[in-house]
Write a protein that holds these residues in place. Structure first.
Motif, short mmCIF file in Angstrom:
data_model
loop_
_atom_site.label_atom_id
_atom_site.label_comp_id
_atom_site.label_asym_id
_atom_site.label_seq_id
_atom_site.Cartn_x
_atom_site.Cartn_y
_atom_site.Cartn_z
N TYR A 65 -28.16 17.39 -29.52
CA TYR A 65 -27.24 17.46 -30.66
C TYR A 65 -25.87 17.93 -30.21
O TYR A 65 -25.76 18.93 -29.48
N PRO A 66 -24.81 17.24 -30.63
CA PRO A 66 -23.46 17.71 -30.30
C PRO A 66 -23.18 19.01 -31.05
O PRO A 66 -23.60 19.17 -32.22
N ILE A 67 -22.51 19.93 -30.38
CA ILE A 67 -22.12 21.20 -31.00
C ILE A 67 -20.69 21.50 -30.58
O ILE A 67 -20.19 20.95 -29.59
N PRO A 68 -20.00 22.39 -31.29
CA PRO A 68 -18.65 22.77 -30.89
C PRO A 68 -18.65 23.46 -29.52
O PRO A 68 -19.56 24.24 -29.21
N VAL A 69 -17.64 23.18 -28.72
CA VAL A 69 -17.54 23.78 -27.38
C VAL A 69 -17.50 25.30 -27.49
O VAL A 69 -18.12 26.00 -26.68
N LYS A 70 -16.82 25.82 -28.49
CA LYS A 70 -16.75 27.27 -28.68
C LYS A 70 -18.16 27.85 -28.86
O LYS A 70 -18.49 28.88 -28.28
N ASP A 71 -18.99 27.19 -29.66
CA ASP A 71 -20.37 27.64 -29.84
C ASP A 71 -21.16 27.55 -28.54
O ASP A 71 -21.96 28.43 -28.21
N ALA A 72 -20.94 26.49 -27.78
CA ALA A 72 -21.64 26.31 -26.51
C ALA A 72 -21.31 27.45 -25.55
O ALA A 72 -22.20 27.96 -24.86
N ARG A 73 -20.05 27.85 -25.51
CA ARG A 73 -19.67 28.96 -24.63
C ARG A 73 -20.38 30.25 -25.04
O ARG A 73 -20.81 31.02 -24.19
N GLU A 74 -20.49 30.48 -26.34
CA GLU A 74 -21.18 31.68 -26.81
C GLU A 74 -22.68 31.61 -26.52
O GLU A 74 -23.29 32.59 -26.10
N LEU A 75 -23.28 30.44 -26.74
CA LEU A 75 -24.70 30.27 -26.44
C LEU A 75 -24.98 30.45 -24.94
O LEU A 75 -26.00 31.02 -24.56
N ALA A 76 -24.06 30.00 -24.10
CA ALA A 76 -24.25 30.12 -22.65
C ALA A 76 -24.36 31.58 -22.23
O ALA A 76 -25.03 31.89 -21.24
N LYS A 77 -23.76 32.48 -22.98
CA LYS A 77 -23.86 33.91 -22.67
C LYS A 77 -25.28 34.44 -22.88
O LYS A 77 -25.61 35.50 -22.39
N LEU A 78 -26.10 33.68 -23.61
CA LEU A 78 -27.48 34.07 -23.87
C LEU A 78 -28.45 33.49 -22.84
O LEU A 78 -29.66 33.67 -22.96
N ALA A 79 -27.93 32.82 -21.84
CA ALA A 79 -28.77 32.16 -20.83
C ALA A 79 -29.69 33.15 -20.13
O ALA A 79 -29.32 34.29 -19.89
N VAL A 80 -30.89 32.67 -19.80
CA VAL A 80 -31.87 33.51 -19.12
C VAL A 80 -31.67 33.51 -17.60
O VAL A 80 -32.26 34.35 -16.91
#
Length: 154
Positions: A65-80
């Motif tokens: 699913y496409p998501i906003p780049v800003k959201d992707a950057r925030e989600l990346a901070k949750l990476a395991v």
């Protein structure tokens, strides 16, 4: 939902032709286990959330699913694990597009080619720059590389 069917190969970089297009990518994994992976990807100025099911043969279910780049950057901070960095080269051979990933950072030095298939038994011609097939070898999955960087392999 889509079904992802692909084969993966190591390549001989010296024989690679010029790419028709290149994209910088970052992939961060929010979950990695044998049953499913959840990742966020930023590819140049676009971003995606992707959920992949368990690999059965060379196929697996894929939801992207496409998501906003800003959201992707925030989600990346949750990476395991550490994110995957790579430059994807698109190379067309006999009317088929190969994706050739040049890994960077902690996976620097690894180059993998993938080709998407329409069925598991689809026949393809391998270009001269293909070295060895690594389809199904877990250590070449991006989710594995996030946990076990290529530069630390023995």
């Amino acid at each position: 939902m889509a079904l992802e069917i692909e084969r993966k190969f190591l390549v001989n970089e010296q024989l690679l032709p010029q790419a028709s297009q290149k994209i910088n990518m970052m992939q961060a994994y929010l979950q990695t286990d044998p049953e499913r992976t959840i990742r966020v990807r930023i590819a140049d100025d676009r971003a995606y959330l992707t959920i992949k099911g368990k690999m059965v043969g060379i196929a697996r279910k894929e939801f992207e699913y496409p998501i906003p780049v800003k959201d992707a950057r925030e989600l990346a901070k949750l990476a395991v694990h550490s994110p995957i960095e790579k430059v994807r080269h698109y190379i067309v051979v006999d009317g088929r597009t190969w994706e050739v990933d040049f890994f960077e950072g902690i996976n620097g030095g690894l180059v993998l080619a993938e080709i998407e298939l329409s069925s598991e038994d689809e026949e393809i011609s391998l270009p001269e720059w293909i070295r060895e097939e690594v389809t199904g070898q877990v250590q070449y999955h991006n989710s594995y590389l996030a946990q076990h960087p290529y530069t630390k392999w023995k």
